[in-house]
Design a protein around this motif. Structure first.
Motif, mmCIF file in Angstrom:
data_model
loop_
_atom_site.group_PDB
_atom_site.id
_atom_site.type_symbol
_atom_site.label_atom_id
_atom_site.label_comp_id
_atom_site.label_asym_id
_atom_site.label_seq_id
_atom_site.Cartn_x
_atom_site.Cartn_y
_atom_site.Cartn_z
ATOM 1 N N MET A 21 0.799 -1.236 -0.239
ATOM 2 C CA MET A 21 0.032 0.072 0.097
ATOM 3 C C MET A 21 0.909 1.352 -0.065
ATOM 4 S SD MET A 21 -3.097 1.054 2.620
ATOM 5 C CE MET A 21 -2.160 0.780 3.988
ATOM 6 N N SER A 22 0.681 1.969 -1.120
ATOM 7 C CA SER A 22 1.487 3.464 -0.930
ATOM 8 C C SER A 22 0.800 4.251 -0.013
ATOM 9 C CB SER A 22 1.553 3.821 -2.655
ATOM 10 O OG SER A 22 0.174 4.136 -2.920
ATOM 11 N N LEU A 23 1.184 5.600 -0.209
ATOM 12 C CA LEU A 23 0.741 6.700 0.557
ATOM 13 C C LEU A 23 -0.904 6.696 0.483
ATOM 14 C CD1 LEU A 23 3.424 9.560 0.369
ATOM 15 C CD2 LEU A 23 2.951 7.669 2.371
ATOM 16 N N ILE A 24 -1.441 7.011 1.511
ATOM 17 C CA ILE A 24 -2.961 7.223 1.149
ATOM 18 C C ILE A 24 -3.403 8.200 2.195
ATOM 19 C CG2 ILE A 24 -3.468 4.631 0.660
ATOM 20 C CD1 ILE A 24 -4.304 4.263 3.627
ATOM 21 N N VAL A 25 -4.730 8.606 1.940
ATOM 22 C CA VAL A 25 -5.457 9.493 2.486
ATOM 23 C C VAL A 25 -6.229 9.073 3.605
ATOM 24 C CG1 VAL A 25 -6.888 11.708 2.668
ATOM 25 C CG2 VAL A 25 -4.951 11.395 0.884
ATOM 26 N N ILE A 26 -6.460 9.333 4.685
ATOM 27 C CA ILE A 26 -7.695 8.827 5.724
ATOM 28 C C ILE A 26 -8.550 10.228 6.111
ATOM 29 C CG2 ILE A 26 -8.047 7.955 8.018
ATOM 30 C CD1 ILE A 26 -7.033 5.824 6.094
ATOM 31 N N ASP A 27 -9.489 10.031 5.874
ATOM 32 C CA ASP A 27 -10.453 11.505 6.378
ATOM 33 C C ASP A 27 -11.687 10.802 7.236
ATOM 34 O OD1 ASP A 27 -11.722 13.632 6.087
ATOM 35 O OD2 ASP A 27 -12.445 13.682 4.009
ATOM 36 N N HIS A 28 -11.573 11.234 8.360
ATOM 37 C CA HIS A 28 -12.530 11.250 9.384
ATOM 38 C C HIS A 28 -12.607 9.465 9.553
ATOM 39 C CE1 HIS A 28 -13.839 15.160 8.378
ATOM 40 N NE2 HIS A 28 -14.309 15.137 9.342
ATOM 41 N N GLY A 29 -11.230 8.883 9.693
ATOM 42 C CA GLY A 29 -11.309 7.512 9.706
ATOM 43 C C GLY A 29 -11.279 6.679 8.760
ATOM 44 N N ASN A 30 -11.840 7.273 7.470
ATOM 45 C CA ASN A 30 -12.328 6.409 6.435
ATOM 46 C C ASN A 30 -11.096 6.756 5.514
ATOM 47 O OD1 ASN A 30 -14.759 5.210 7.411
ATOM 48 N ND2 ASN A 30 -15.467 7.473 7.017
ATOM 49 N N ARG A 31 -10.670 5.609 4.706
ATOM 50 C CA ARG A 31 -9.630 5.693 3.481
ATOM 51 C C ARG A 31 -10.484 6.126 2.425
ATOM 52 N NH1 ARG A 31 -5.931 0.642 1.087
ATOM 53 N NH2 ARG A 31 -5.162 1.978 -0.822
ATOM 54 N N ILE A 32 -9.925 7.101 1.751
ATOM 55 C CA ILE A 32 -10.381 7.745 0.551
ATOM 56 C C ILE A 32 -9.584 7.399 -0.644
ATOM 57 C CG2 ILE A 32 -11.918 9.421 1.881
ATOM 58 C CD1 ILE A 32 -9.923 11.672 1.353
ATOM 59 N N GLU A 33 -10.120 7.699 -1.885
ATOM 60 C CA GLU A 33 -9.423 7.338 -3.024
ATOM 61 C C GLU A 33 -8.612 8.677 -3.625
ATOM 62 O OE1 GLU A 33 -8.773 4.571 -4.138
ATOM 63 O OE2 GLU A 33 -9.899 3.787 -2.416
ATOM 64 N N THR A 34 -8.905 9.994 -2.952
ATOM 65 C CA THR A 34 -8.322 11.115 -3.497
ATOM 66 C C THR A 34 -6.901 11.263 -3.478
ATOM 67 O OG1 THR A 34 -10.293 12.423 -2.435
ATOM 68 C CG2 THR A 34 -8.579 13.587 -2.945
ATOM 69 N N PRO A 35 -6.186 11.472 -4.379
ATOM 70 C CA PRO A 35 -4.725 11.456 -4.469
ATOM 71 C C PRO A 35 -4.120 12.466 -3.198
ATOM 72 C CG PRO A 35 -5.538 11.533 -6.792
ATOM 73 C CD PRO A 35 -6.494 11.948 -5.683
ATOM 74 N N VAL A 36 -3.139 11.847 -2.553
ATOM 75 C CA VAL A 36 -2.447 12.627 -1.584
ATOM 76 C C VAL A 36 -1.974 14.153 -2.145
ATOM 77 C CG1 VAL A 36 -0.363 12.902 -0.080
ATOM 78 C CG2 VAL A 36 -1.354 10.560 -0.466
ATOM 79 N N LYS A 37 -1.357 14.153 -3.106
ATOM 80 C CA LYS A 37 -1.024 15.387 -3.632
ATOM 81 C C LYS A 37 -2.029 16.549 -3.894
ATOM 82 C CE LYS A 37 3.616 14.237 -5.509
ATOM 83 N NZ LYS A 37 4.482 14.643 -6.471
ATOM 84 N N SER A 38 -3.473 15.983 -4.078
ATOM 85 C CA SER A 38 -4.449 17.001 -4.338
ATOM 86 C C SER A 38 -4.868 17.701 -3.188
ATOM 87 C CB SER A 38 -5.641 16.202 -4.887
ATOM 88 O OG SER A 38 -6.129 15.499 -4.157
ATOM 89 N N LEU A 39 -4.685 17.001 -1.908
ATOM 90 C CA LEU A 39 -5.110 17.433 -0.546
ATOM 91 C C LEU A 39 -3.859 18.069 0.088
ATOM 92 C CD1 LEU A 39 -7.701 14.538 0.545
ATOM 93 C CD2 LEU A 39 -8.300 16.943 -0.403
ATOM 94 N N PHE A 40 -2.794 17.549 -0.027
ATOM 95 C CA PHE A 40 -1.675 17.982 0.675
ATOM 96 C C PHE A 40 -0.533 18.413 -0.457
ATOM 97 C CE2 PHE A 40 -3.564 14.644 3.306
ATOM 98 C CZ PHE A 40 -3.555 15.360 4.378
ATOM 99 N N PRO A 41 -0.583 19.514 -0.874
ATOM 100 C CA PRO A 41 0.429 20.269 -1.877
ATOM 101 C C PRO A 41 1.906 20.082 -1.498
ATOM 102 C CG PRO A 41 -1.620 21.546 -1.582
ATOM 103 C CD PRO A 41 -1.534 20.552 -0.259
ATOM 104 N N ALA A 42 2.684 19.753 -2.402
ATOM 105 C CA ALA A 42 3.744 19.448 -1.973
ATOM 106 C C ALA A 42 4.725 20.569 -1.704
ATOM 107 C CB ALA A 42 4.855 18.537 -2.993
#
Length: 222
Positions: free
Chosen positions: A1-22
């Protein structure tokens, strides 16, 4: 499993870089040598052609035993072929999140106050707590910095202030990936989940600092 986003305890498919700009890193120019050997280095480069001619005219001699060139194989005609010493070295084992993560993960209910969360951190000597929901499921994280910003003695609940969107990963992720993510996304901790989204542990900057101090398998970070 690569880097993922957990939102309110749930795994979401949104790419990391779209929510956490480098953040990115500014490129720096090479540092110019200023010590005494700088002049010597220039002379070596200037005389390089002379040195090359000398080496060409020398007769190749068999290497001495235990010398760096002794990593050679002799052929039937009394010549020898070089063997890459790197092939003789044992391959380093890659360090993963499983090697350095802290577990079990310390948690705190989202209804508690900043003061309660601070006191728990002090008792446990940790800088992060996973925040849990009504059923004990992880729904976010709070750090000592969050608490200090809002007041260590504040009677206000942390419910509206803890971080609800997290970058997470799996136990088999290389430490090099996690450490670079800390810098790239300006985060200080990364929860570790399994394929069933069960919380296994957490890796903090302090864990990586301890690893640097211990010097354990640092060569495998590259």
């Amino acid at each position: 499993m690569s880097l993922i986003v957990i939102d309110h305890g749930n795994r979401i498919e949104t790419p990391v870089k779209s929510l956490f700009p480098a953040r990115g890193v500014e490129q720096t120019s090479p540092t110019k040598a200023i010590h005494d050997s700088a002049g010597l280095e220039k002379r070596v480069h200037a005389d390089g052609e002379t040195f090359t001619n000398i080496l060409k005219n020398e007769t190749k001699q068999p290497p001495k035993e235990n010398s760096p060139d002794s990593y050679n194989s002799y052929n039937a005609d009394n010549t020898y072929s070089a063997i890459n010493p790197e092939k003789l070295k044992p391959r380093a084992t890659k360090l993963t999140a499983a090697h350095v993560m802290s577990h079990p993960v310390h948690t705190i209910a989202r209804e508690v106050t900043f003061n309660t969360a601070w006191l728990r951190m002090q008792d446990l000597r940790v800088s992060h707590l996973m925040v849990t929901g009504n059923s004990g499921e992880p729904v976010g994280i709070i750090s000592h910095i969050d608490i200090i910003e809002h007041g260590k003695e504040s009677p206000v609940s942390i419910a509206n202030y803890y971080t609800k969107q997290l970058i997470a990963t799996s136990a088999d992720t290389d430490i090099s990936v996690i450490s670079s993510s800390f810098i790239e996304y300006e985060i200080n901790a990364m929860p570790i989940f399994d394929s069933n989204n069960q919380l296994l542990g957490i890796v903090c900057r302090s864990d990586l600092l301890r690893l640097l101090i211990s010097g354990s398998h640092i060569e495998s970070w590259a």
